[in-house]
Design a protein around this motif. Structure first.
Motif, PDB file in Angstrom:
ATOM      1  N   GLU A   1      41.002   9.622 -40.793  1.00  0.00           N
ATOM      2  CA  GLU A   1      41.666   9.465 -42.082  1.00  0.00           C
ATOM      3  C   GLU A   1      40.785  10.081 -43.163  1.00  0.00           C
ATOM      4  OE1 GLU A   1      43.665   5.762 -44.497  1.00  0.00           O
ATOM      5  OE2 GLU A   1      41.731   5.414 -43.526  1.00  0.00           O
ATOM      6  N   ASP A   2      41.386  10.910 -44.030  1.00  0.00           N
ATOM      7  CA  ASP A   2      40.599  11.490 -45.115  1.00  0.00           C
ATOM      8  C   ASP A   2      40.609  10.576 -46.340  1.00  0.00           C
ATOM      9  OD1 ASP A   2      42.923  11.969 -46.640  1.00  0.00           O
ATOM     10  OD2 ASP A   2      43.004  14.101 -46.118  1.00  0.00           O
ATOM     11  N   GLU A   3      39.896  10.983 -47.375  1.00  0.00           N
ATOM     12  CA  GLU A   3      39.756  10.141 -48.571  1.00  0.00           C
ATOM     13  C   GLU A   3      41.087   9.887 -49.287  1.00  0.00           C
ATOM     14  OE1 GLU A   3      39.322  14.379 -49.519  1.00  0.00           O
ATOM     15  OE2 GLU A   3      38.153  13.121 -48.181  1.00  0.00           O
ATOM     16  N   ASN A   4      42.108  10.720 -49.017  1.00  0.00           N
ATOM     17  CA  ASN A   4      43.429  10.543 -49.617  1.00  0.00           C
ATOM     18  C   ASN A   4      44.377   9.741 -48.728  1.00  0.00           C
ATOM     19  OD1 ASN A   4      42.799  12.117 -51.937  1.00  0.00           O
ATOM     20  ND2 ASN A   4      42.999  13.943 -50.659  1.00  0.00           N
ATOM     21  N   GLY A   5      43.893   9.289 -47.570  1.00  0.00           N
ATOM     22  CA  GLY A   5      44.707   8.493 -46.670  1.00  0.00           C
ATOM     23  C   GLY A   5      45.485   9.290 -45.641  1.00  0.00           C
ATOM     24  N   LYS A   6      45.398  10.614 -45.684  1.00  0.00           N
ATOM     25  CA  LYS A   6      46.084  11.448 -44.680  1.00  0.00           C
ATOM     26  C   LYS A   6      45.284  11.428 -43.382  1.00  0.00           C
ATOM     27  CE  LYS A   6      48.339  14.470 -47.978  1.00  0.00           C
ATOM     28  NZ  LYS A   6      49.671  13.978 -47.846  1.00  0.00           N
ATOM     29  N   VAL A   7      45.994  11.615 -42.270  1.00  0.00           N
ATOM     30  CA  VAL A   7      45.368  11.513 -40.950  1.00  0.00           C
ATOM     31  C   VAL A   7      45.588  12.797 -40.168  1.00  0.00           C
ATOM     32  CG1 VAL A   7      45.398  10.273 -38.748  1.00  0.00           C
ATOM     33  CG2 VAL A   7      45.685   9.004 -40.891  1.00  0.00           C
ATOM     34  N   ARG A   8      44.499  13.307 -39.581  1.00  0.00           N
ATOM     35  CA  ARG A   8      44.563  14.419 -38.615  1.00  0.00           C
ATOM     36  C   ARG A   8      44.208  13.828 -37.271  1.00  0.00           C
ATOM     37  NH1 ARG A   8      41.728  19.462 -38.738  1.00  0.00           N
ATOM     38  NH2 ARG A   8      39.883  18.219 -38.462  1.00  0.00           N
ATOM     39  N   ALA A   9      44.935  14.236 -36.211  1.00  0.00           N
ATOM     40  CA  ALA A   9      44.704  13.608 -34.906  1.00  0.00           C
ATOM     41  C   ALA A   9      44.967  14.583 -33.765  1.00  0.00           C
ATOM     42  CB  ALA A   9      45.612  12.391 -34.756  1.00  0.00           C
ATOM     43  N   ILE A  10      44.413  14.232 -32.616  1.00  0.00           N
ATOM     44  CA  ILE A  10      44.641  14.987 -31.382  1.00  0.00           C
ATOM     45  C   ILE A  10      45.095  14.037 -30.281  1.00  0.00           C
ATOM     46  CG2 ILE A  10      43.029  16.854 -31.911  1.00  0.00           C
ATOM     47  CD1 ILE A  10      40.973  15.399 -30.082  1.00  0.00           C
ATOM     48  N   TYR A  11      45.659  14.609 -29.257  1.00  0.00           N
ATOM     49  CA  TYR A  11      46.086  13.889 -28.058  1.00  0.00           C
ATOM     50  C   TYR A  11      44.984  14.008 -27.015  1.00  0.00           C
ATOM     51  CZ  TYR A  11      48.680  13.348 -23.647  1.00  0.00           C
ATOM     52  OH  TYR A  11      49.094  12.974 -22.405  1.00  0.00           O
ATOM     53  N   CYS A  12      44.729  12.933 -26.276  1.00  0.00           N
ATOM     54  CA  CYS A  12      43.793  12.938 -25.154  1.00  0.00           C
ATOM     55  C   CYS A  12      44.529  12.391 -23.942  1.00  0.00           C
ATOM     56  CB  CYS A  12      42.567  12.095 -25.471  1.00  0.00           C
ATOM     57  SG  CYS A  12      41.352  12.053 -24.132  1.00  0.00           S
ATOM     58  N   HIS A  13      44.584  13.164 -22.871  1.00  0.00           N
ATOM     59  CA  HIS A  13      45.427  12.815 -21.728  1.00  0.00           C
ATOM     60  C   HIS A  13      44.853  11.706 -20.833  1.00  0.00           C
ATOM     61  CE1 HIS A  13      48.793  13.492 -19.084  1.00  0.00           C
ATOM     62  NE2 HIS A  13      47.966  13.539 -18.052  1.00  0.00           N
ATOM     63  N   PHE A  14      43.577  11.747 -20.536  1.00  0.00           N
ATOM     64  CA  PHE A  14      43.001  10.805 -19.569  1.00  0.00           C
ATOM     65  C   PHE A  14      42.076   9.776 -20.221  1.00  0.00           C
ATOM     66  CE2 PHE A  14      43.844  14.538 -16.870  1.00  0.00           C
ATOM     67  CZ  PHE A  14      44.607  13.937 -15.891  1.00  0.00           C
ATOM     68  N   ASP A  15      41.972   8.615 -19.575  1.00  0.00           N
ATOM     69  CA  ASP A  15      40.965   7.590 -19.877  1.00  0.00           C
ATOM     70  C   ASP A  15      41.007   7.062 -21.307  1.00  0.00           C
ATOM     71  OD1 ASP A  15      40.039   7.860 -17.252  1.00  0.00           O
ATOM     72  OD2 ASP A  15      38.678   9.470 -17.816  1.00  0.00           O
ATOM     73  N   GLY A  16      42.197   6.852 -21.845  1.00  0.00           N
ATOM     74  CA  GLY A  16      42.343   6.415 -23.228  1.00  0.00           C
ATOM     75  C   GLY A  16      42.012   4.964 -23.490  1.00  0.00           C
ATOM     76  N   TYR A  17      41.845   4.158 -22.449  1.00  0.00           N
ATOM     77  CA  TYR A  17      41.590   2.733 -22.633  1.00  0.00           C
ATOM     78  C   TYR A  17      40.278   2.498 -23.386  1.00  0.00           C
ATOM     79  CZ  TYR A  17      39.261   3.987 -18.286  1.00  0.00           C
ATOM     80  OH  TYR A  17      38.515   4.636 -17.344  1.00  0.00           O
ATOM     81  N   VAL A  18      40.174   1.341 -23.993  1.00  0.00           N
ATOM     82  CA  VAL A  18      39.050   1.041 -24.887  1.00  0.00           C
ATOM     83  C   VAL A  18      37.710   1.054 -24.168  1.00  0.00           C
ATOM     84  CG1 VAL A  18      38.064  -0.692 -26.443  1.00  0.00           C
ATOM     85  CG2 VAL A  18      40.515  -0.196 -26.510  1.00  0.00           C
ATOM     86  N   ASP A  19      37.670   0.611 -22.906  1.00  0.00           N
ATOM     87  CA  ASP A  19      36.395   0.612 -22.173  1.00  0.00           C
ATOM     88  C   ASP A  19      35.857   2.018 -21.949  1.00  0.00           C
ATOM     89  OD1 ASP A  19      36.419  -2.120 -22.067  1.00  0.00           O
ATOM     90  OD2 ASP A  19      37.113  -2.242 -20.003  1.00  0.00           O
ATOM     91  N   HIS A  20      36.700   3.033 -22.067  1.00  0.00           N
ATOM     92  CA  HIS A  20      36.223   4.409 -21.913  1.00  0.00           C
ATOM     93  C   HIS A  20      36.220   5.129 -23.263  1.00  0.00           C
ATOM     94  CE1 HIS A  20      36.193   8.698 -20.850  1.00  0.00           C
ATOM     95  NE2 HIS A  20      35.370   8.288 -19.903  1.00  0.00           N
ATOM     96  N   ASN A  21      37.402   5.582 -23.716  1.00  0.00           N
ATOM     97  CA  ASN A  21      37.450   6.338 -24.979  1.00  0.00           C
ATOM     98  C   ASN A  21      36.965   5.517 -26.162  1.00  0.00           C
ATOM     99  OD1 ASN A  21      38.366   8.597 -23.682  1.00  0.00           O
ATOM    100  ND2 ASN A  21      40.323   8.700 -24.752  1.00  0.00           N
ATOM    101  N   GLY A  22      37.373   4.258 -26.224  1.00  0.00           N
ATOM    102  CA  GLY A  22      36.923   3.412 -27.330  1.00  0.00           C
ATOM    103  C   GLY A  22      35.417   3.285 -27.371  1.00  0.00           C
ATOM    104  N   HIS A  23      34.823   3.091 -26.197  1.00  0.00           N
ATOM    105  CA  HIS A  23      33.359   2.981 -26.099  1.00  0.00           C
ATOM    106  C   HIS A  23      32.688   4.291 -26.528  1.00  0.00           C
ATOM    107  CE1 HIS A  23      29.412   1.912 -24.609  1.00  0.00           C
ATOM    108  NE2 HIS A  23      29.394   3.044 -23.953  1.00  0.00           N
ATOM    109  N   ILE A  24      33.180   5.421 -26.029  1.00  0.00           N
ATOM    110  CA  ILE A  24      32.596   6.722 -26.392  1.00  0.00           C
ATOM    111  C   ILE A  24      32.709   6.963 -27.891  1.00  0.00           C
ATOM    112  CG2 ILE A  24      32.883   9.232 -26.184  1.00  0.00           C
ATOM    113  CD1 ILE A  24      33.587   8.768 -23.227  1.00  0.00           C
TER     114      ILE A  24
END
Length: 133
Positions: free
Chosen positions: A10-33
């Protein structure tokens, strides 16, 4: 089977830029990283600038040989010519969009990682997330 996620900033104006990630999205993996290795806005923007990815690594550097390496990121070949980056007007559009994934991570303008709960939809800080499974 993939556990899909989106990773956004999120930028200072509240807009969001994002990407898609196909594998290992759960919090114990991606969240931890993300919590451990992506705490600097410049580094997160480098990650987003890569475009959608297959696997998240600890540094925003593409893996040149396509083999798994926990320190780098594997991207699909089409990303090199036109990286796919999602743009949202605000946090609500990001978390509740039709293209939402099982886990949607957002680095807020207050420099905190948040994630949505895949069952309840509740949004909470990554470091207090409780797995629904």
């Amino acid at each position: 089977m993939a556990t899909r996620s989106r990773i956004g900033i999120e930028d200072e104006n509240g807009k969001v830029r994002a990407i898609y990630c196909h594998f290992d999205g759960y919090v114990d993996h991606n969240g931890h990283i993300l919590e451990e290795h992506y705490t600097d806005r410049d580094k997160i923007n480098q990650l987003i600038d890569l475009g959608s990815i297959s696997v998240l690594g600890t540094t925003p550097i593409e893996n040149p040989n396509g083999e798994y390496d926990p320190d780098s990121i594997y991207t699909k070949p089409h990303n090199k010519s036109s990286p796919f980056i999602y743009n949202y007007e605000n946090q609500s559009d990001y978390f509740y969009s039709p293209d939402s994934q099982e886990y949607n991570y957002l680095f807020t303008k207050n420099n905190e990682w948040f994630v949505n709960h895949p069952v309840s939809g509740q949004i909470c800080p990554v470091n207090v997330f409780k797995s629904p499974w």
